[in-house]
Scaffold this active site. Structure first.
Site, mmCIF file in Angstrom:
data_model
loop_
_atom_site.group_PDB
_atom_site.id
_atom_site.type_symbol
_atom_site.label_atom_id
_atom_site.label_comp_id
_atom_site.label_asym_id
_atom_site.label_seq_id
_atom_site.Cartn_x
_atom_site.Cartn_y
_atom_site.Cartn_z
ATOM 1 N N HIS A 484 0.814 -1.273 -0.030
ATOM 2 C CA HIS A 484 -0.174 -0.051 -0.133
ATOM 3 C C HIS A 484 0.801 1.201 0.039
ATOM 4 O O HIS A 484 0.748 2.113 -0.851
ATOM 5 C CB HIS A 484 -0.721 -0.244 1.288
ATOM 6 C CG HIS A 484 -1.745 1.186 1.374
ATOM 7 N ND1 HIS A 484 -3.171 1.025 0.936
ATOM 8 C CD2 HIS A 484 -1.620 2.426 1.739
ATOM 9 C CE1 HIS A 484 -3.649 2.237 1.361
ATOM 10 N NE2 HIS A 484 -2.752 3.077 1.682
ATOM 11 N N GLU A 485 1.895 1.303 1.059
ATOM 12 C CA GLU A 485 2.620 2.503 1.129
ATOM 13 C C GLU A 485 3.551 2.637 -0.282
ATOM 14 O O GLU A 485 3.818 3.791 -0.501
ATOM 15 C CB GLU A 485 3.264 2.370 2.423
ATOM 16 C CG GLU A 485 2.539 2.720 3.550
ATOM 17 C CD GLU A 485 1.555 3.769 3.789
ATOM 18 O OE1 GLU A 485 1.775 4.704 3.108
ATOM 19 O OE2 GLU A 485 0.465 3.542 4.317
ATOM 20 N N HIS A 488 1.973 4.474 -2.983
ATOM 21 C CA HIS A 488 1.865 5.882 -2.580
ATOM 22 C C HIS A 488 3.253 6.421 -3.170
ATOM 23 O O HIS A 488 3.595 7.259 -4.009
ATOM 24 C CB HIS A 488 1.768 6.406 -1.422
ATOM 25 C CG HIS A 488 0.218 6.250 -0.826
ATOM 26 N ND1 HIS A 488 -0.739 6.863 -1.415
ATOM 27 C CD2 HIS A 488 -0.189 5.830 0.290
ATOM 28 C CE1 HIS A 488 -1.776 6.785 -0.790
ATOM 29 N NE2 HIS A 488 -1.426 6.173 0.283
ATOM 30 N N HIS A 491 3.732 6.733 -6.912
ATOM 31 C CA HIS A 491 3.048 8.231 -7.456
ATOM 32 C C HIS A 491 4.044 9.228 -7.281
ATOM 33 O O HIS A 491 4.027 10.025 -8.280
ATOM 34 C CB HIS A 491 1.931 8.172 -6.368
ATOM 35 C CG HIS A 491 0.721 8.972 -7.202
ATOM 36 N ND1 HIS A 491 -0.400 9.440 -6.669
ATOM 37 C CD2 HIS A 491 0.519 9.457 -8.654
ATOM 38 C CE1 HIS A 491 -1.149 9.922 -7.406
ATOM 39 N NE2 HIS A 491 -0.607 9.998 -8.565
#
Length: 689
Positions: A484-485, A488, A491
């Site tokens: 999940h992290e 990010h 991105h």
């Protein structure tokens, strides 16, 4: 006198933060000096004798304050990941200075008149799409910050903003202090029956750190969650759950109940001053959802669909609990019986799986996935200064790609390709680190004077530390947290925009969770899991039947988890649409979440006083975005599933979405990638079949 390192040009690899040279006493004078310098830059733009243009006003403003941004990122990231009393004290001094500076910019009438002139005459400029977005966002940002208010109201707004920054900061400090203030010391091993040996070893290490015999359990999640999941001792689970639920709620030194009322009142005042009915309407104007009504409709539609599934799931757990003589199951029984049921249904338990998920191997897997999908390469480096010895640093490269002739990207020797980003990873709990997991940046990506400035990205988690005999092993939930992290982080890493404030994760808030939640999907794909789920001692691949069960168990307790998230989302929206109704925090919370509560409410505990996402973080009137983004990620991954989860053409289109940051409307970006708008049915199909 030694010069202040924060005011120098950092003579470090990639001009990275000189952590080992920074002294805490450097921060306040650095902020004071950099605010002065930035104010001078702003005044120069505002007082420019030349007619306002896009270049001398909008672009000049966007590129101003670069050094102040870098030092702010360094300081506030330290305040989250490696804080202490001195840093927290400095934060209390610095926050109002930054808020005041921000208010000075947004209320600079001369500057706004120039921005307004460029905005009103935008048709005469030959602006590309990113420039048009920047101009619109800059103008709207000033209006939303009070540029159209009279002088008296501007002063009121400035005071509200300063008060809010201070109270939000205090909220977070109280939660951290309240978390650190509690620990449970246990001397009798029998009281810890059911808890796996690896966890007991960690508890024993934590006791040693406190010079105690036996075992210590804290409220840090790698310590707290295993106890709630495995401890057969119901009284122990109850005591820990009460301690966790009392964080900043027990009327003591770190109580947040009054702060909550003060924060939501100030937010409401701010919204009304700017012409909005409530704070949610103010926030949502700048989100994909656009209105509180649309958010309520979205949450309630999911609530209606998910409730029967959640009720059915909890009934199964209650049946198990009854067999143990528990007539009325409580929330602190949920994780224990959910784990029992999961083991029955799928013959899986976290401790059985953990040996197959060594942290280093999981990190290798996520790096490998980024390489396969996006052509990235990771190289650990040891010459970058770190804020703690546990932090590791990596240079990220992108394999050869055509680049514009005017771009001076640094190319390294060998076949690694162009330097793309610097990555910091920080994985284990410490006293000075707040709970949870997050991605952040020390430096944004942007292009200026023909140079593509690459980002410095950080991933921070709280995974169990290695012990004397065992490396750091992750629960499967922690595996998905790392993915999940890292979603990010990608991105930020892949960002390729002109302007820093449209780069990377600078997107609409209900779009920001798409990349993170999207990447989690790979953790459930057998084809991918087999590449890295290997026993840390034997190298044996996780058996096929276990991998199949992980995939099958993906939606285990999905109804319950959905209701839990919806409860947080509805509570958040209630605080920001009905702030005048909050007389007692616990009563309000109970009322607003009753449709999502599956267990009796305990009068001694409350979620709100430690709900940092909305009272300290950026999720106020935005917590719904987790579920909103789930619709996006389910729909996006469905596209990959239909065409191959490593499909290079679709990965290339997705890479464009990630690298575009906030340069386009997110729905337009999504449609360019997918060919259509996301469908809520994709989420419902994934969740409930």
């Amino acid at each position: 006198m030694t010069p202040n390192i924060l005011l120098q040009n950092f003579d470090t690899p990639h001009h990275s933060a000189p952590f080992e040279q920074i002294k805490e006493e450097d921060f306040l004078p650095a902020f004071q000096e950099l605010i002065k310098i930035s104010e001078a830059e702003i005044n120069e733009i505002a007082q420019n004798a030349a007619l306002p243009t896009f270049g001398n006003t909008i672009e000049a403003l966007t590129y101003s304050g670069e050094k102040l941004d870098v030092v702010s990122n360094i300081f506030f990231n330290l305040n989250s990941a490696e804080t202490n009393d001195e840093i927290q004290k400095i934060a209390q001094e610095v926050s109002p200075l930054l808020t005041e500076f921000s208010s000075k910019i947004s209320q600079n009438q001369q500057l706004f008149e120039r921005i307004k002139k460029v905005y009103n005459e935008r048709e005469k400029y030959d602006l590309n799409e990113e420039q048009q977005t920047l101009l619109t966002e800059t103008y709207k940002g000033f209006v939303r910050s009070g540029a159209l208010l009279n002088d008296g109201d501007k002063k009121k707004l400035e005071k509200i903003n300063i008060d809010l920054s201070m109270k939000s900061l205090q909220f977070g400090q109280n939660v951290l202090a309240s978390t650190n203030a509690y620990f449970k010391h246990i001397e009798n091993k029998e009281d810890l029956k059911g808890i796996p040996d690896a966890i007991l070893a960690q508890y024993a290490e934590d006791a040693k750190e406190k010079n105690l015999e036996g075992y210590v359990i804290t409220l840090q999640y790698p310590s707290y969650l295993p106890a709630m999941t495995y401890a057969e001792n119901r009284d122990l689970r109850k005591e820990l759950a009460l301690a966790n639920g009392k964080k900043s709620f027990d009327g003591g030194e770190f109580d947040n109940k009054n702060l909550i009322k003060e924060i939501i009142s100030l937010r409401q005042q701010k919204a009304e001053l700017l012409g909005y009915k409530n704070y949610a309407d103010y926030v949502l104007e700048e989100r994909m959802a656009q209105s509180s009504q649309k958010v309520h409709d979205f949450l309630n539609e999911l609530l209606e669909k998910a409730t029967p599934y959640a009720q059915k799931e909890t009934e199964e757990l209650k049946t198990l609990a009854k067999a143990d003589g528990i007539e009325e199951m409580q929330s602190y029984d949920h994780a224990f019986y959910a784990e029992k049921l999961r083991k029955q249904k799928f013959d899986l338990n976290d401790e059985e799986l953990k040996p197959y998920f060594q942290l280093d191997k999981v990190q290798e897997a996520v790096f490998g996935l980024a390489s396969q999908l996006f052509g990235l390469t990771f190289k650990e480096v040891f010459n970058v200064q770190k804020y703690h010895p546990e932090v590791r640093t990596y240079e990220i490269f992108e394999r050869a790609k055509p680049k514009l002739p005017e771009e001076k990207e640094q190319v390294h020797s060998g076949d690694l390709g162009a330097f793309k980003a610097l990555l910091y990873v920080d994985y284990h709990p410490r006293k000075g680190k707040r709970a949870g997991a997050w991605m952040t940046s020390f430096k944004n990506q942007f292009k200026k004077d023909g140079e593509n400035h690459r980002p410095h990205i950080s991933v921070v988690c709280n995974f169990s530390k290695p012990t004397a005999d065992t490396p750091s092993l992750l629960t499967f939930q922690e595996v998905t947290t790392l993915f999940h992290e890292f979603g990010h982080a990608l991105h930020g890493v892949l960002a390729d925009t002109q302007y820093p404030n449209l780069s990377g994760t600078s997107v609409k808030w209900d779009f920001v969770e798409l990349p993170s939640q999207f990447l989690e999907n790979y953790c459930y794909e057998p084809e991918f899991l087999k590449t890295f789920a290997k026993h840390y001692q034997t190298g044996e691949v996780l058996p096929d039947e276990k991998i199949d069960k992980i995939s099958e168990s993906k939606n285990f307790m999905e109804g319950y988890q959905t209701l839990r998230q919806l409860g947080f989302g509805l509570l958040d929206m209630a605080y920001h649409t009905k702030s005048d109704k909050v007389e007692d925090v616990k009563t309000f919370e109970t009322e607003e979440t009753k449709a999502t509560n599956l267990y009796p409410s305990n009068p001694e505990t409350a979620v709100s006083p430690s709900f940092s996402h909305i009272f300290q973080g950026g999720y106020s009137a935005g917590y719904y975005s987790y579920k909103w983004a789930e619709v996006l990620d389910a729909d996006a991954f469905q596209y990959f599933k239909e065409n191959g989860i490593f499909n290079p053409e679709i990965a290339a289109k997705y890479k464009v979405l990630l690298s575009s940051g906030g340069t386009k409307n997110p729905m337009e970006l999504y449609k360019n990638f997918r060919g259509s708008e996301p469908k809520v049915e994709s989420l419902l199909k994934r969740a409930f079949g």
